[in-house]
Design an enzyme around this catalytic site. Sequence first.
Site, PDB file in Angstrom:
ATOM      1  N   THR A  47      42.486  37.723  41.915  1.00  0.00           N
ATOM      2  CA  THR A  47      43.245  38.934  42.154  1.00  0.00           C
ATOM      3  C   THR A  47      42.356  40.124  42.727  1.00  0.00           C
ATOM      4  OG1 THR A  47      43.196  39.795  40.026  1.00  0.00           O
ATOM      5  CG2 THR A  47      45.141  38.094  40.465  1.00  0.00           C
ATOM      6  N   ASP A  48      42.974  41.237  43.015  1.00  0.00           N
ATOM      7  CA  ASP A  48      42.121  42.293  43.386  1.00  0.00           C
ATOM      8  C   ASP A  48      41.214  42.829  42.153  1.00  0.00           C
ATOM      9  OD1 ASP A  48      43.274  42.522  46.058  1.00  0.00           O
ATOM     10  OD2 ASP A  48      44.553  44.091  45.423  1.00  0.00           O
ATOM     11  N   CYS A  49      41.780  42.745  41.054  1.00  0.00           N
ATOM     12  CA  CYS A  49      40.893  43.239  39.988  1.00  0.00           C
ATOM     13  C   CYS A  49      39.998  41.940  39.285  1.00  0.00           C
ATOM     14  CB  CYS A  49      41.781  43.952  38.989  1.00  0.00           C
ATOM     15  SG  CYS A  49      43.073  42.998  38.427  1.00  0.00           S
ATOM     16  N   TYR A  50      40.287  40.776  39.762  1.00  0.00           N
ATOM     17  CA  TYR A  50      39.636  39.451  39.356  1.00  0.00           C
ATOM     18  C   TYR A  50      39.156  38.848  40.417  1.00  0.00           C
ATOM     19  CZ  TYR A  50      41.076  40.816  34.364  1.00  0.00           C
ATOM     20  OH  TYR A  50      41.159  41.567  33.340  1.00  0.00           O
TER      21      TYR A  50
END
Length: 390
Positions: A132-135
Site C-alpha cells: 500500500t502507499d503507507c506500507y
Amino acid sequence: MMRTIAEINDKINHNNAVVMTAEEVKAKVADVGITKVTKEVDVITTGTFEPMESSGAVINLGHTDPPIKIRRCWLDGVPAYSGFGAVDLYLGASCAAEVTDGEEMKERGGGHVIEDLIAGKSVRVHAQGQVTDCYPRANFETTITRDTINQFYLFNPRNIYQNFIVGVNGGDQPLFTYLGPLQPRLGNAVYSNSGAISPLLNDPDLQIVGIGTRIFLGGGIGYIAWEGTQHFPLQKRLPNHTPIGPAATLALIGNGKQMNKRWVRGCYFKNYGPSLMLGVGVPLPVLNEEVVVRCAVQDKDLVAPVVDLSIPRRVRPTFGLVSYTQLKSGKIVIDGKIVRVAPLASIYLSRQVAQELKQWIDAGKFTLTTAVASITKEGSFLPQDSWTKF
C-alpha cells in the site's frame, strides 16, 4: 473464621504466610481436620502440567524500513495468523509446519516455536506483505529472538479443563488421537487430568478463581483473562460439586519473555499433530472453611467418563465412570477386562508446579489478587449440525 486477600498478602509481604500444596493440605486434613487446617493455612497451591493445544502467542515484530503490512507469515515454517495489525502475529500452538526439511520439521508446530522463543533461541521469519502507499514493502526475512521483538505473550483461549475424559478404542484398528495412540479392542486407556491436585477440581464452583486472578503460567506470572472456549460449568456433578466429565475451562494470558522452557514444551502426537505441554498453577487463598472443604477432595472422590473414540460421532458411547484412584493405579476394568491406563498429564511435574508456586509465595515473590469479575456459572454447550441448506 474469615480472612481477606489483603490480610493474606500482608502476611506474604512479611514472610509469615503459611502456604501448603493441595497434596499437603489433603494429608493434613486427614490428620487434624478441616477446622484446624483452616486456622493454620493461608494459601493452598495447585498445579498441572498437561497438553493444552488451544494455546498460542501474540507477537509484535516491530516495523521494518520501509514498512510492511504483513498478510502471510511463517515462523520456522509454521504459519502465523497476520490478519490484524501490520506487524502483529498470532502463532497457534497446534499449527503444523508447512516447510518440511526432514522428519524433524515434519513433526514441528507452533508449540515448538513458542518453546524456542521462551528458551531464547533464534527463529526464522518469512513474511509477505500487502503493498500500500503507507506500507510499500512486499517481502521481509529475518531472524528473531524474544529479546528482538516488542511484545511476546501467551494468550490461550482454552486451558486447564476442570475435568476430562478417559479415551479408549473399542474398534479393530489403532487410533491416533489428541490423547495419543489408542490400541484396538481396548488395548489401553489414556486420561489427561492430574486429578486431586488439578486447579479447578479444588475450586469446583469457581468461588475463588475469577477474571484477574494471578496465577503461575509457564514458569512466569500470568492471569485468568476470561472463561475458556468450550466452557461448560453446567456439566453433571457429584454431591461434592466436582463434574463427572469436561466442564469449566479458562482463558489465560502471560508474558512469554518471563517464562521458563521447563514449563512450556512443544510436543507432537503421532498422526494427529503438534501441541503444547504447559505448566499452570493456581493459588487458592483460604478465606474460609469452605475453601478447605473443597480442597480436601481425594482422587477416590473424583471420576471421569471412559469414552470409546472409535465411534466417529460428536457424542460417543461410554463405558461408565472410573475414579482417579483407579486411573492412577495403572489399571481399570472395562466390561470385565483389565485395561492398562496411563496419564497424558505429568503427575510428577504437576506436583512440581504446585511446589514452585508455593516457594514463590513463601519467598514473597508472588502475591494474590482479588478477581475483578466471576467466571460465569451458566452457558450452554452448543454443537454445529448441518441441517440447514442454503
